[in-house]
Scaffold this active site. Structure first.
Site, PDB file in Angstrom:
ATOM      1  N   ASP A  27     -75.759  16.413 -58.014  1.00  0.00           N
ATOM      2  CA  ASP A  27     -75.076  15.422 -58.821  1.00  0.00           C
ATOM      3  C   ASP A  27     -75.043  14.139 -57.985  1.00  0.00           C
ATOM      4  OD1 ASP A  27     -73.396  14.304 -60.872  1.00  0.00           O
ATOM      5  OD2 ASP A  27     -71.693  14.616 -59.530  1.00  0.00           O
ATOM      6  N   ASP A  29     -72.630  10.693 -58.418  1.00  0.00           N
ATOM      7  CA  ASP A  29     -71.352  10.080 -58.080  1.00  0.00           C
ATOM      8  C   ASP A  29     -70.375  11.134 -57.579  1.00  0.00           C
ATOM      9  OD1 ASP A  29     -69.574   8.015 -57.771  1.00  0.00           O
ATOM     10  OD2 ASP A  29     -68.894   8.021 -59.837  1.00  0.00           O
ATOM     11  N   LYS A 220     -74.802  18.233 -68.485  1.00  0.00           N
ATOM     12  CA  LYS A 220     -74.099  19.334 -67.824  1.00  0.00           C
ATOM     13  C   LYS A 220     -72.778  19.616 -68.546  1.00  0.00           C
ATOM     14  CE  LYS A 220     -74.184  16.780 -64.171  1.00  0.00           C
ATOM     15  NZ  LYS A 220     -73.962  16.226 -62.805  1.00  0.00           N
ATOM     16  N   ASP A 245     -69.643  18.001 -57.411  1.00  0.00           N
ATOM     17  CA  ASP A 245     -68.235  17.801 -57.078  1.00  0.00           C
ATOM     18  C   ASP A 245     -67.305  18.182 -58.229  1.00  0.00           C
ATOM     19  OD1 ASP A 245     -69.097  15.476 -58.607  1.00  0.00           O
ATOM     20  OD2 ASP A 245     -67.170  14.566 -58.065  1.00  0.00           O
TER      21      ASP A 245
END
Length: 306
Positions: A27, A29, A220, A245
């Site tokens: 991922d 950010d 996702k 995250d």
């Protein structure tokens, strides 16, 4: 590698995990950058993984940038990245419409210029980008002019979201043969300093409520994002690691696709949340439990530099 879920990844375990995978999905950010700043050590990790012969990909639910825009941003932050390694929802949505839906017709797009560019790149025409202001009375809104060539409504992040756009989408979706696709269901976009703004999921839910229909989503944790890159690059899910995250998007994507999963604590989710899912006794929540966690992906550096 017998272990319990949600294990701290450290020491020899890092090398064992890296030896067990050929491909790593990240991922963006909260994992490799925050805002416009790269997370310390992230570019070194990415570049060293490639030097070790690993395939590296980037999967993001953010639909406001094209693949090239992401690659340009990453390059400016020191990452060795090419546009074809980036799988954002703007691109994946275009591929989904073209290859899975086999769309023949235009799209009414509630989204960004980046989405417009990705759609046009695969030969899909769109209408709707930009402001759409209210005028007239409710009877006028119910009879708003529609493009007869529109065969799908697509909802991504749209900073110009408005009542009239919501109404226009609804009028298209009253036609039962009109496809309905959303980029993702993230309800909030986390910002620096603990701040957040509404995410695409809020806009999508508004359209679903008005249209009384459910959209298909490509982002996702839907498996399509992984299917898209696996088809193009021949990735084997058994030898693939998903790094993210967020438990409800990144880790759940990995679980849904049979990948190994690694939570990094530089973004949204916490170990306490992961452990609560693990200990809940709920089969549904187990998909949000990572195999491993690290404070930062920079924790992989010693194994890669050794």
């Amino acid at each position: 590698m017998s272990r319990s879920k949600c294990t701290l990844l450290s020491g020899a375990l890092v090398e064992q995990l890296l030896d067990s995978v050929d491909s790593v999905l990240f991922d963006c950010d909260g994992v490799i950058w925050r805002g416009d700043q790269a997370i310390t050590g992230a570019s070194e990790v990415i570049n060293l993984l490639k030097e070790h012969g690993k395939k590296v990909f980037f999967v993001t639910n953010n639909s406001t940038k094209t693949r090239k825009m992401y690659a340009d941003k990453m390059s400016s932050l020191g990452f060795n990245v090419t546009a074809d390694e980036v799988f954002g929802t703007a691109y994946c949505c275009a591929v989904f419409l073209k290859t899975v839906c086999r769309l023949e017709g235009k799209v009414y797009l509630m989204g960004s210029n980046a989405m417009k560019q990705e759609l046009e790149a695969v030969g899909v025409q769109q209408v709707g980008v930009g402001p759409d202001h209210v005028s007239g009375q409710p009877i006028d809104w119910a009879n708003v002019p529609l493009d007869p060539e529109v065969k799908a409504v697509v909802v991504g992040f749209d900073e110009h979201f408005s009542y009239m756009k919501l109404n226009r989408a609804m009028q298209y979706l009253v036609q039962k043969d009109c496809l309905f696709v959303g980029t993702n269901r993230d309800t909030r976009l986390p910002l620096e300093g603990g701040k957040a703004v509404p995410g695409t999921g809020c806009l999508l839910q508004a359209v679903e409520t008005a249209a009384q229909r459910q959209a298909q989503t490509v982002g996702k944790p839907n498996h399509f994002m992984f299917d898209c890159l696996a088809a193009q690059f021949g990735v084997e899910r058994e030898r693939c690691l998903m790094v993210g995250d967020r438990l409800d998007t990144d880790i759940l994507l990995g679980s849904n696709c049979g990948l190994k999963t690694l939570l990094t604590l530089t973004g949204v989710s916490t170990v306490a949340e992961a452990e609560a899912h693990r200990d809940s006794g709920s089969a549904e929540r187990q998909g949000m439990v990572p195999d491993y966690y690290v404070e930062s992906i920079a924790d992989l550096l010693p194994a890669l530099q050794g």
